[in-house]
Enzyme design. Sequence first.
Site, PDB file in Angstrom:
ATOM      1  N   CYS A 245       0.814  -1.227   0.000  1.00 61.28           N
ATOM      2  CA  CYS A 245       0.000   0.000   0.000  1.00 61.28           C
ATOM      3  C   CYS A 245       0.843   1.270   0.000  1.00 61.28           C
ATOM      4  O   CYS A 245       0.339   2.350  -0.324  1.00 61.28           O
ATOM      5  CB  CYS A 245      -0.923   0.024   1.214  1.00 61.28           C
ATOM      6  SG  CYS A 245      -2.241  -1.180   1.085  1.00 61.28           S
TER       7      CYS A 245
HETATM    8  N1  CO8 Z   1     -20.077  -9.780   7.705  1.00 59.27           N
HETATM    9  C1  CO8 Z   1     -20.633  -9.813   8.938  1.00 59.27           C
HETATM   10  N2  CO8 Z   1     -19.909  -9.974  10.067  1.00 59.27           N
HETATM   11  C2  CO8 Z   1     -18.585 -10.129   9.939  1.00 59.27           C
HETATM   12  C3  CO8 Z   1     -17.955 -10.116   8.675  1.00 59.27           C
HETATM   13  C4  CO8 Z   1     -18.742  -9.930   7.537  1.00 59.27           C
HETATM   14  N3  CO8 Z   1     -18.223  -9.884   6.307  1.00 59.27           N
HETATM   15  N4  CO8 Z   1     -16.619 -10.266   8.854  1.00 59.27           N
HETATM   16  C5  CO8 Z   1     -16.423 -10.384  10.174  1.00 59.27           C
HETATM   17  N5  CO8 Z   1     -17.620 -10.309  10.828  1.00 59.27           N
HETATM   18  C6  CO8 Z   1     -17.863 -10.416  12.275  1.00 59.27           C
HETATM   19  C7  CO8 Z   1     -16.813 -11.295  12.940  1.00 59.27           C
HETATM   20  O1  CO8 Z   1     -17.212 -12.649  12.915  1.00 59.27           O
HETATM   21  C8  CO8 Z   1     -16.809 -10.724  14.347  1.00 59.27           C
HETATM   22  O2  CO8 Z   1     -17.885 -11.282  15.074  1.00 59.27           O
HETATM   23  P1  CO8 Z   1     -17.757 -11.595  16.659  1.00 59.27           P
HETATM   24  O3  CO8 Z   1     -17.499 -10.248  17.306  1.00 59.27           O
HETATM   25  O4  CO8 Z   1     -19.077 -12.194  16.997  1.00 59.27           O
HETATM   26  O5  CO8 Z   1     -16.582 -12.523  16.774  1.00 59.27           O
HETATM   27  C9  CO8 Z   1     -17.121  -9.241  14.155  1.00 59.27           C
HETATM   28  O6  CO8 Z   1     -17.728  -9.134  12.867  1.00 59.27           O
HETATM   29  C10 CO8 Z   1     -15.879  -8.375  14.194  1.00 59.27           C
HETATM   30  O7  CO8 Z   1     -14.873  -8.920  13.277  1.00 59.27           O
HETATM   31  P2  CO8 Z   1     -13.473  -8.255  13.092  1.00 59.27           P
HETATM   32  O8  CO8 Z   1     -12.835  -8.088  14.426  1.00 59.27           O
HETATM   33  O9  CO8 Z   1     -12.722  -9.022  12.046  1.00 59.27           O
HETATM   34  O10 CO8 Z   1     -13.929  -6.864  12.458  1.00 59.27           O
HETATM   35  P3  CO8 Z   1     -13.257  -5.451  12.575  1.00 59.27           P
HETATM   36  O11 CO8 Z   1     -14.136  -4.539  13.314  1.00 59.27           O
HETATM   37  O12 CO8 Z   1     -11.826  -5.512  12.976  1.00 59.27           O
HETATM   38  O13 CO8 Z   1     -13.292  -4.981  11.027  1.00 59.27           O
HETATM   39  C11 CO8 Z   1     -11.755  -4.783   9.193  1.00 59.27           C
HETATM   40  C12 CO8 Z   1     -12.607  -5.724  10.053  1.00 59.27           C
HETATM   41  C13 CO8 Z   1     -12.712  -3.882   8.422  1.00 59.27           C
HETATM   42  C14 CO8 Z   1     -10.962  -5.634   8.214  1.00 59.27           C
HETATM   43  C15 CO8 Z   1     -10.831  -3.924  10.075  1.00 59.27           C
HETATM   44  O14 CO8 Z   1     -10.163  -4.757  11.009  1.00 59.27           O
HETATM   45  C16 CO8 Z   1      -9.785  -3.151   9.302  1.00 59.27           C
HETATM   46  O15 CO8 Z   1     -10.083  -2.425   8.377  1.00 59.27           O
HETATM   47  N6  CO8 Z   1      -8.518  -3.241   9.731  1.00 59.27           N
HETATM   48  C17 CO8 Z   1      -7.418  -2.526   9.114  1.00 59.27           C
HETATM   49  C18 CO8 Z   1      -7.009  -3.264   7.914  1.00 59.27           C
HETATM   50  C19 CO8 Z   1      -5.957  -2.555   7.098  1.00 59.27           C
HETATM   51  O16 CO8 Z   1      -5.733  -1.390   7.167  1.00 59.27           O
HETATM   52  N7  CO8 Z   1      -5.308  -3.327   6.292  1.00 59.27           N
HETATM   53  C20 CO8 Z   1      -4.371  -2.816   5.400  1.00 59.27           C
HETATM   54  C21 CO8 Z   1      -4.201  -3.861   4.388  1.00 59.27           C
HETATM   55  S1  CO8 Z   1      -3.985  -3.293   2.829  1.00 59.27           S
HETATM   56  C22 CO8 Z   1      -2.315  -3.404   2.365  1.00 59.27           C
HETATM   57  O17 CO8 Z   1      -1.427  -3.296   3.119  1.00 59.27           O
HETATM   58  C23 CO8 Z   1      -2.013  -3.678   0.938  1.00 59.27           C
HETATM   59  C24 CO8 Z   1      -1.925  -5.122   0.679  1.00 59.27           C
HETATM   60  C25 CO8 Z   1      -1.822  -5.355  -0.796  1.00 59.27           C
HETATM   61  C26 CO8 Z   1      -3.117  -5.347  -1.515  1.00 59.27           C
HETATM   62  C27 CO8 Z   1      -3.343  -6.635  -2.221  1.00 59.27           C
HETATM   63  C28 CO8 Z   1      -4.654  -6.684  -2.946  1.00 59.27           C
HETATM   64  C29 CO8 Z   1      -5.491  -7.869  -2.648  1.00 59.27           C
END
Ligand code: CO8
Length: 373
Positions: free
Chosen positions: A156
Site C-alpha cells: 500500500c
Molecule cells: N459480515 C458480517 N460480520 C462479519 C464479517 C462480515 N463480512 N466479517 C467479520 N464479521 C464479524 C466477525 O465474525 C466478528 O464477530 P464476533 O465479534 O461475533 O466474533 C465481528 O464481525 C468483528 O470482526 P473483526 O474483528 O474481524 O472486524 P473489525 O471490526 O476488525 O473490522 C476490518 C474488520 C474492516 C478488516 C478492520 O479490522 C480493518 O479495516 N482493519 C485494518 C485493515 C488494514 O488497514 N489493512 C491494510 C491492508 S492493505 C495493504 O497493506 C495492501 C496489501 C496489498 C493489496 C493486495 C490486494 C489484494
Amino acid sequence: MHKVVISGTGLFTPPNAVGNDQVVEAFNAYVARFNAEQAEAIAAGEVEPMVESSAEFIEKASGIRQRFLMDADGVLDPARMTPRLPERDNEALSIQAEMAVAAAREALAQAGRLAEDIDMVIVACSNLPRPYPALAIEVQQALGIEGYAFDMNVACSSATFGIQAAVNAIQCGQARAVLMVNPEICSAHLNFRDRDSHFIFGDACTAVLLERADEAVSANVFEVLGTRLATAFSNNIRNNFGFLNRCDESGIGQPDRLFIQQGRKVFKEVCPMVGEHIVAHLEQLAIHPADVSCFWLHQANLAMNQLIARRVLGREASSEEAPVILDRYANTSSAGSIIAFHLHKDRLGTNDMGVVCSFGAGYSVGSVVLKKG
Ligand code: CO8
C-alpha cells in the site's frame, strides 16, 4: 539540489461500480452452495459451516460502500468468485499497462508535458503481472518515453516510496521529470470467498508527474517539502504468492497465496505508528500540524483514518482536512492516498500545506509533505 514539484496527477477508474449488497449477495450464495455441498461433513462435525456476510457490517466496520472492479461478472458469479481477465498476447498492451497509460496521460496533460519531457518511469504497486520484462518499461514504451524505467513494490505504500525515488532522481539531476504510476488490480489477489476480507479492495490506477520546480510549466504545482519512509516487519498482512510456489505442490491453491490479514491487529499496531510518523516528519520540517490544511491519507478504513487524524491534530478532522474516497473506491492499495490527493488537491490555496500518507503491509509507512505553489 533541485527543488521538486508535483505538476500533474491522473486517475483511471475501472468501468464496473459494485455495491456492498452485490458482493454480499454473491458471497452468501457461495456460502449456501458450500454448506449444501458439505452438509454431511458439517453434520459429522468434520467441517465448519460457513457464515453469511452482511452489507451493514461492511459499511460500519470499514466505511466502504462500493468499489470499482476491472471485471465484476467473474467476481459476482458464486461458482467463480474471481475476476475474469483473459491473458493477452505478448504483443498486446497488458491490462495494467493500459490502466497506467490512461492515468499517465491525464497527469501529463495536467502538467502540460509531453513524453519527450520525461526521463524516468516508475511503476509502483502491490501486485505486478510478471517478474519481467518490467511493467514500467512496457508503460515507457507505450507512451514513447526515452530514458529508463523500473518496477517497485512496497504494497500500500508503493506510491509514497515511488515519490521519494522520483524526488531523489530529480534532486540529483538524474532526471528532469519522472512519471510514477500505480496500476492496482487488487481484485485479482483478493479472496472473495473469505468473509473477513471479501469486501476490502477495489481496482484503480493513479499517476503522479514530478519535475524540477524551475522547469515546470503548469501554474498548478505542489512543492515537495520532504519525504519520510519507514518499515517494520510484520506477518499480519501477508500474501505468499510467488515464484517458489510451484516448487512445493502442497501449497498450490491455498488461501495464503491470496491476501490474508489480521485486521484488528493491523488496526491497533499501524494507527499509532502512522500518527507518530506524521508528527515526527512535520517536526523535522518545523511545521506545526495545525498549519497543515489537508491530510490525504491511505484509504483502508474510515475509523483508522479518523484515529490517525486525531492523533496528529489532537482533535477530530473535518472531511475537508482528511478527505474520504474509500466509501466509493474501497481500498485501492497504493492508489488510495493518491486518489484522495488527485480529487481533493484543488482545495488548497497558494502556500497551503498538505501531507500525503500511505501505510500498509510490510509494515510500511510513507509521508510526503507538500506546499501549494
Ligand atoms: N459480515 C458480517 N460480520 C462479519 C464479517 C462480515 N463480512 N466479517 C467479520 N464479521 C464479524 C466477525 O465474525 C466478528 O464477530 P464476533 O465479534 O461475533 O466474533 C465481528 O464481525 C468483528 O470482526 P473483526 O474483528 O474481524 O472486524 P473489525 O471490526 O476488525 O473490522 C476490518 C474488520 C474492516 C478488516 C478492520 O479490522 C480493518 O479495516 N482493519 C485494518 C485493515 C488494514 O488497514 N489493512 C491494510 C491492508 S492493505 C495493504 O497493506 C495492501 C496489501 C496489498 C493489496 C493486495 C490486494 C489484494
